[in-house]
Scaffold this motif. Structure first.
Motif, PDB file in Angstrom:
ATOM      1  N   ASP A 177       2.872  -1.243   9.735  1.00  0.00           N
ATOM      2  CA  ASP A 177       2.651  -2.589   9.183  1.00  0.00           C
ATOM      3  C   ASP A 177       1.427  -2.590   8.269  1.00  0.00           C
ATOM      4  O   ASP A 177       1.450  -3.192   7.184  1.00  0.00           O
ATOM      5  CB  ASP A 177       2.471  -3.614  10.302  1.00  0.00           C
ATOM      6  CG  ASP A 177       3.767  -3.952  11.019  1.00  0.00           C
ATOM      7  OD1 ASP A 177       4.864  -3.552  10.558  1.00  0.00           O
ATOM      8  OD2 ASP A 177       3.684  -4.619  12.080  1.00  0.00           O
TER       9      ASP A 177
ATOM     10  N   HIS B 192       2.219  -0.851   4.959  1.00  0.00           N
ATOM     11  CA  HIS B 192       2.992  -1.733   4.087  1.00  0.00           C
ATOM     12  C   HIS B 192       2.114  -2.820   3.485  1.00  0.00           C
ATOM     13  O   HIS B 192       2.222  -3.120   2.286  1.00  0.00           O
ATOM     14  CB  HIS B 192       4.160  -2.349   4.842  1.00  0.00           C
ATOM     15  CG  HIS B 192       5.235  -1.371   5.167  1.00  0.00           C
ATOM     16  ND1 HIS B 192       6.227  -1.639   6.067  1.00  0.00           N
ATOM     17  CD2 HIS B 192       5.477  -0.101   4.741  1.00  0.00           C
ATOM     18  CE1 HIS B 192       7.033  -0.600   6.173  1.00  0.00           C
ATOM     19  NE2 HIS B 192       6.588   0.349   5.379  1.00  0.00           N
ATOM     20  N   GLU B 193       1.248  -3.397   4.311  1.00  0.00           N
ATOM     21  CA  GLU B 193       0.350  -4.454   3.820  1.00  0.00           C
ATOM     22  C   GLU B 193      -0.554  -3.937   2.704  1.00  0.00           C
ATOM     23  O   GLU B 193      -0.801  -4.624   1.724  1.00  0.00           O
ATOM     24  CB  GLU B 193      -0.489  -4.986   4.973  1.00  0.00           C
ATOM     25  CG  GLU B 193      -1.430  -6.106   4.569  1.00  0.00           C
ATOM     26  CD  GLU B 193      -2.267  -6.593   5.737  1.00  0.00           C
ATOM     27  OE1 GLU B 193      -3.503  -6.727   5.555  1.00  0.00           O
ATOM     28  OE2 GLU B 193      -1.698  -6.842   6.813  1.00  0.00           O
TER      29      GLU B 193
ATOM     30  N   ARG C 268       3.809   1.102  15.205  1.00  0.00           N
ATOM     31  CA  ARG C 268       4.244  -0.142  14.556  1.00  0.00           C
ATOM     32  C   ARG C 268       3.076  -0.802  13.815  1.00  0.00           C
ATOM     33  O   ARG C 268       3.216  -1.226  12.666  1.00  0.00           O
ATOM     34  CB  ARG C 268       4.848  -1.098  15.592  1.00  0.00           C
ATOM     35  CG  ARG C 268       5.299  -2.418  15.002  1.00  0.00           C
ATOM     36  CD  ARG C 268       6.342  -2.144  13.906  1.00  0.00           C
ATOM     37  NE  ARG C 268       6.534  -3.263  13.047  1.00  0.00           N
ATOM     38  CZ  ARG C 268       7.707  -3.863  12.877  1.00  0.00           C
ATOM     39  NH1 ARG C 268       8.766  -3.453  13.537  1.00  0.00           N
ATOM     40  NH2 ARG C 268       7.804  -4.858  12.038  1.00  0.00           N
TER      41      ARG C 268
END
Length: 159
Positions: free
Chosen positions: A74, A77-78, A70
């Motif tokens: 994340d 994506h950031e 996870r």
């Protein structure tokens, strides 16, 4: 590739280390994950855990992997990483127990990168990921091979 991607294979620098993530381990998540996927009693019961080598309720190592995934996604994506998925994990080690209340983070070092000769639209990267708790104690480490899209698949190979 979608315009949402900002970081491609060409942008990645071998040797770079990134520190990211902050995942608080929740007691109910530890129990729910264990109930569904790893029902050892020391992941489910305070009494059983107290009588185990863990001494108290602990997260499954596979749950630690899932929490780490996870944080990794994340981060991808950031950063707008043009990830095309993973090709494998090697040398997975659970180095210390993870307990409810721990706060996990990741340090990831890019060990190597190479363009794929059979899939010109992608490159392959190899990272060493180490997961730490709030006491800076390493709790898990592994090597991962990722597939990353090239910004310009038609660019010549550098040998």
């Amino acid at each position: 590739m979608s315009a949402e991607f900002q970081t491609f294979f060409e942008d990645l620098v071998q040797g770079e280390t990134h520190k990211f993530g902050q995942y608080e381990v929740k007691r109910d998540e530890v129990i729910d994950f264990a109930r569904a996927y790893d029902p050892h009693e020391f992941h489910l019961s305070d009494e059983a855990a107290a009588n185990s080598h863990f001494g108290r309720l602990s997260a499954s190592g596979w749950h630690t992997c899932a929490m780490t995934m996870r944080m990794m996604v994340d981060q991808m994506h950031e950063k707008g990483l043009a990830s095309m998925g993973g090709a494998g994990v090697d040398e997975l080690r659970w180095m210390a127990p993870v307990y409810p209340g721990d706060v996990l983070r990741v340090e990831s070092e890019l060990l190597e990168k190479r363009r794929s000769r059979s899939r010109p639209e992608m490159g392959l990267i190899r990272r060493r990921n180490t997961v730490f708790n709030q006491e800076n104690r390493a709790v898990m480490s592994f090597l991962v091979t990722g597939m990353i899209a090239l910004r310009d698949p038609s660019a010549p190979f550098e040998d």
